[in-house]
Design a protein around this motif. Structure first.
Motif, PDB file in Angstrom:
ATOM      1  N   PHE A 409       0.900  -1.228   0.027  1.00 19.14           N
ATOM      2  CA  PHE A 409       0.158   0.078  -0.067  1.00 19.14           C
ATOM      3  C   PHE A 409       0.803   1.311   0.214  1.00 19.14           C
ATOM      4  O   PHE A 409       0.376   2.368  -0.131  1.00 19.14           O
ATOM      5  N   SER A 410       2.087   1.234   0.423  1.00 21.28           N
ATOM      6  CA  SER A 410       3.034   2.122   0.254  1.00 21.28           C
ATOM      7  C   SER A 410       3.325   2.966  -1.436  1.00 21.28           C
ATOM      8  O   SER A 410       3.775   3.733  -1.660  1.00 21.28           O
ATOM      9  N   GLY A 411       2.791   2.064  -2.427  1.00 20.62           N
ATOM     10  CA  GLY A 411       2.917   2.069  -3.579  1.00 20.62           C
ATOM     11  C   GLY A 411       4.423   2.338  -4.161  1.00 20.62           C
ATOM     12  O   GLY A 411       5.181   1.632  -3.550  1.00 20.62           O
ATOM     13  N   SER A 412       4.721   2.958  -5.133  1.00 20.74           N
ATOM     14  CA  SER A 412       6.053   3.061  -5.699  1.00 20.74           C
ATOM     15  C   SER A 412       7.015   4.152  -4.985  1.00 20.74           C
ATOM     16  O   SER A 412       8.064   4.408  -5.490  1.00 20.74           O
ATOM     17  N   SER A 413       6.484   4.565  -3.982  1.00 21.37           N
ATOM     18  CA  SER A 413       7.347   5.888  -2.968  1.00 21.37           C
ATOM     19  C   SER A 413       8.367   4.896  -2.422  1.00 21.37           C
ATOM     20  O   SER A 413       8.275   3.902  -2.240  1.00 21.37           O
ATOM     21  N   GLY A 414       9.246   5.977  -1.939  1.00 23.19           N
ATOM     22  CA  GLY A 414      10.414   5.360  -0.926  1.00 23.19           C
ATOM     23  C   GLY A 414      11.119   6.447  -0.773  1.00 23.19           C
ATOM     24  O   GLY A 414      11.397   7.439  -1.105  1.00 23.19           O
ATOM     25  N   ILE A 415      11.885   6.331   0.559  1.00 28.10           N
ATOM     26  CA  ILE A 415      12.969   7.496   1.049  1.00 28.10           C
ATOM     27  C   ILE A 415      14.039   7.430   0.290  1.00 28.10           C
ATOM     28  O   ILE A 415      14.707   8.362   0.484  1.00 28.10           O
ATOM     29  N   TYR A 416      14.436   6.381  -0.375  1.00 22.97           N
ATOM     30  CA  TYR A 416      15.794   6.254  -1.102  1.00 22.97           C
ATOM     31  C   TYR A 416      15.401   6.553  -2.488  1.00 22.97           C
ATOM     32  O   TYR A 416      15.092   5.636  -3.131  1.00 22.97           O
ATOM     33  N   SER A 417      15.971   7.524  -3.004  1.00 27.67           N
ATOM     34  CA  SER A 417      15.880   7.943  -4.573  1.00 27.67           C
ATOM     35  C   SER A 417      16.657   6.961  -5.291  1.00 27.67           C
ATOM     36  O   SER A 417      16.466   6.586  -6.428  1.00 27.67           O
ATOM     37  N   ALA A 418      17.789   6.456  -4.702  1.00 27.59           N
ATOM     38  CA  ALA A 418      18.742   5.565  -5.592  1.00 27.59           C
ATOM     39  C   ALA A 418      18.199   4.236  -5.497  1.00 27.59           C
ATOM     40  O   ALA A 418      19.155   3.238  -5.999  1.00 27.59           O
ATOM     41  N   GLN A 419      17.005   3.807  -4.828  1.00 26.34           N
ATOM     42  CA  GLN A 419      16.698   2.365  -5.162  1.00 26.34           C
ATOM     43  C   GLN A 419      16.201   2.330  -6.263  1.00 26.34           C
ATOM     44  O   GLN A 419      15.276   2.893  -6.758  1.00 26.34           O
ATOM     45  N   ARG A 420      16.253   0.968  -6.550  1.00 29.31           N
ATOM     46  CA  ARG A 420      15.851   0.510  -8.030  1.00 29.31           C
ATOM     47  C   ARG A 420      14.693  -0.292  -8.138  1.00 29.31           C
ATOM     48  O   ARG A 420      14.701  -1.311  -6.997  1.00 29.31           O
ATOM     49  N   ILE A 421      14.240  -0.256  -9.139  1.00 28.94           N
ATOM     50  CA  ILE A 421      12.991  -1.238  -9.307  1.00 28.94           C
ATOM     51  C   ILE A 421      13.308  -2.428 -10.234  1.00 28.94           C
ATOM     52  O   ILE A 421      13.609  -2.216 -11.399  1.00 28.94           O
ATOM     53  N   ALA A 422      13.667  -3.564  -9.737  1.00 31.11           N
ATOM     54  CA  ALA A 422      13.743  -4.798 -10.648  1.00 31.11           C
ATOM     55  C   ALA A 422      12.481  -5.454 -11.003  1.00 31.11           C
ATOM     56  O   ALA A 422      12.208  -6.049 -12.270  1.00 31.11           O
ATOM     57  N   VAL A 423      11.535  -5.507  -9.954  1.00 38.30           N
ATOM     58  CA  VAL A 423      10.125  -6.428 -10.264  1.00 38.30           C
ATOM     59  C   VAL A 423       9.135  -5.320  -9.424  1.00 38.30           C
ATOM     60  O   VAL A 423       9.268  -5.258  -8.218  1.00 38.30           O
ATOM     61  N   PRO A 424       8.429  -4.771 -10.125  1.00 40.03           N
ATOM     62  CA  PRO A 424       7.264  -3.808  -9.754  1.00 40.03           C
ATOM     63  C   PRO A 424       6.486  -4.479  -8.705  1.00 40.03           C
ATOM     64  O   PRO A 424       6.304  -5.650  -8.965  1.00 40.03           O
ATOM     65  N   LYS A 425       5.669  -3.802  -7.818  1.00 40.29           N
ATOM     66  CA  LYS A 425       4.932  -4.267  -7.010  1.00 40.29           C
ATOM     67  C   LYS A 425       3.617  -4.940  -7.653  1.00 40.29           C
ATOM     68  O   LYS A 425       3.146  -6.095  -6.924  1.00 40.29           O
TER      69      LYS A 425
END
Length: 432
Positions: A409-425
């Motif tokens: 439920f937090s969606g695609s947000s996150g506190i770390y901008s350098a975090q990458r997405i390998a597999v979307p939620k």
């Protein structure tokens, strides 16, 4: 032939294990010792301000000092945790050695003058900086440097919270959403355990939390599976709200930083304005509960993380006030981490929801504690393990449900901008 293959493979496994143990030991001890010093200084700064409350009024000046420290000697250290994560993803200029003293000093300054921030970011940056320094001394190649930096994150995180297994999993999970690289498994576990043991050896103790024993319920699924389905439904509902709280926090930090950078061209004025707003809010609210770390209370009856585990230990909107305070602090240039404020937000929100849902207070405070953190950092596995390490294994299923639901439920947000997405939620058709 199979026997020779077996011997050959396991010889290299042994060689790998011995090599990385010898490499990681001095790094983890150095990180653990520095984190121990940081925790001691942080505790001193917080309690010194408790007895000298007028220091809050110097917060704008402290913000200016932090700004110029980074301008003069901080250099690329300003990127903080994101710099370390970027170096692991795509090596560039390296992690500067001055990151350790700069972030340590500026975080202590932030807390000394009442800024609302945490300590995880500082510990991770200490870990990454020291690990990067050792990597250069050992003349490691690019792949080994990535592993060492990941181990540095693990050592810093495990040491600062006293959660070594969480630290190891967090370091691997936080880098890329939906993907964990197991090539760093042994080094990060060694680093996190040794970092934690080193902090303990220096006599630094962590806050203990406790969940009360839950009363038996009639709403169980069956005699073979004694799962309280009514309580589980309440947990799922609350965890969705924990995820939304994560989304609010992560979005607010980025938006506030972008807004002030765009509107105010004189950069050193940004922390001045941030500091003045925090002072004004504290005067309006009439209590200092949302300043600094939020673990120890400035006065008897103050709202803290431990108090949130008890009935009446938080106000209805304590979680929102802490969100406002911390996002303003970090968004206007003060230094520290986000995680301990996220613990505060989650625990106080859990306290408020337990009253609304007629649910166990200490359990919901614990669930909020780990779930809001899971949603904001996109690390549901690490946070589930943290629940076990901090609160015991009895309610592991509830911990997992809370963390996984909040993560979603937090969606695609996150506190770390350098975090990458390998597999979307989630996937919507052919789109994320």
């Amino acid at each position: 032939m199979m026997k020779n293959k077996f011997s050959f493979e396991h010889f290299h496994i042994l060689k790998f294990s011995v090599r990385w143990t010898l490499l990681i030991l001095p790094i983890a001890i150095a990180i653990g010792s520095t984190v121990a010093l940081f925790l001691w200084l942080l505790n001193w700064a917080i309690h010194f301000r408790f007895s000298h409350t007028w220091l809050l009024y110097l917060l704008p000046i402290a913000g200016v000092a932090i700004h110029f420290i980074y301008r003069s000697v901080g250099r690329s250290s300003e990127k903080g945790n994101n710099l370390i994560m970027d170096e692991i993803h795509q090596p560039g200029g390296g992690v500067p050695p001055q990151m350790t003293p700069v972030i340590l000093i500026t975080t202590v300054i932030t807390h000394l003058f009442g800024g609302s921030a945490g300590r995880e970011g500082t510990a991770v940056q200490i870990g990454g900086s020291i690990a990067g320094m050792f990597s250069k001394w050992f003349k490691l190649n690019e792949l080994d440097t990535k592993i060492v930096l990941t181990a540095g994150i693990a050592a810093g995180f495990g040491a600062v919270f006293g959660t070594p297994l969480t630290g190891a999993v967090f370091a691997m999970e936080v880098l890329t959403i939906g993907k964990i690289k197991y090539n760093a498994l042994l080094p990060v576990l060694i680093a996190s355990v040794i970092g934690d043991l080193t902090v303990s050896a220096w006599g630094i103790h962590h806050t203990l939390y406790h969940i009360d024993i839950l009363p038996k319920s009639d709403y169980v699924l069956s005699s073979y599976l004694p799962l309280d389905i009514l309580l589980l439904a309440k947990i799922i509902f609350a965890s969705a709200l924990f995820g939304l709280a994560s989304y609010l926090f992560a979005t607010a930090v980025h938006k506030i930083k972008a807004f002030f950078s765009k509107v105010i061209k004189t950069q050193w004025l940004i922390p001045v304005i941030g500091g003045l707003i925090i002072i004004g809010l504290t005067l309006v609210i009439g209590k200092p509960d949302y300043l600094s770390l939020g673990v120890d209370g400035e006065y008897p009856g103050a709202i803290t993380i431990p108090s949130a585990f008890h009935l009446g230990g938080a106000d209805t909107w304590s979680w929102l006030w802490k969100t406002i305070y911390t996002t303003l602090t970090l968004g206007t240039g003060f230094k520290g981490g986000e995680v301990t404020p996220l613990f505060y937000i989650g625990a106080t929100l859990g306290n408020a929801l337990s009253i609304l849902l007629d649910a166990p207070v200490s359990l919901f405070a614990a669930l909020g504690f780990i779930a809001v953190f899971a949603g904001a950092t996109n690390t549901p596995l690490a946070c589930t393990i943290m629940g076990v390490e901090l609160f015991g294994s009895e309610y592991t299923l509830f911990f997992a449900v809370a963390c996984f639901t909040a993560y979603l439920f937090s969606g695609s947000s996150g506190i770390y901008s350098a975090q990458r997405i390998a597999v979307p939620k989630i996937f919507i058709g052919n789109k994320v």
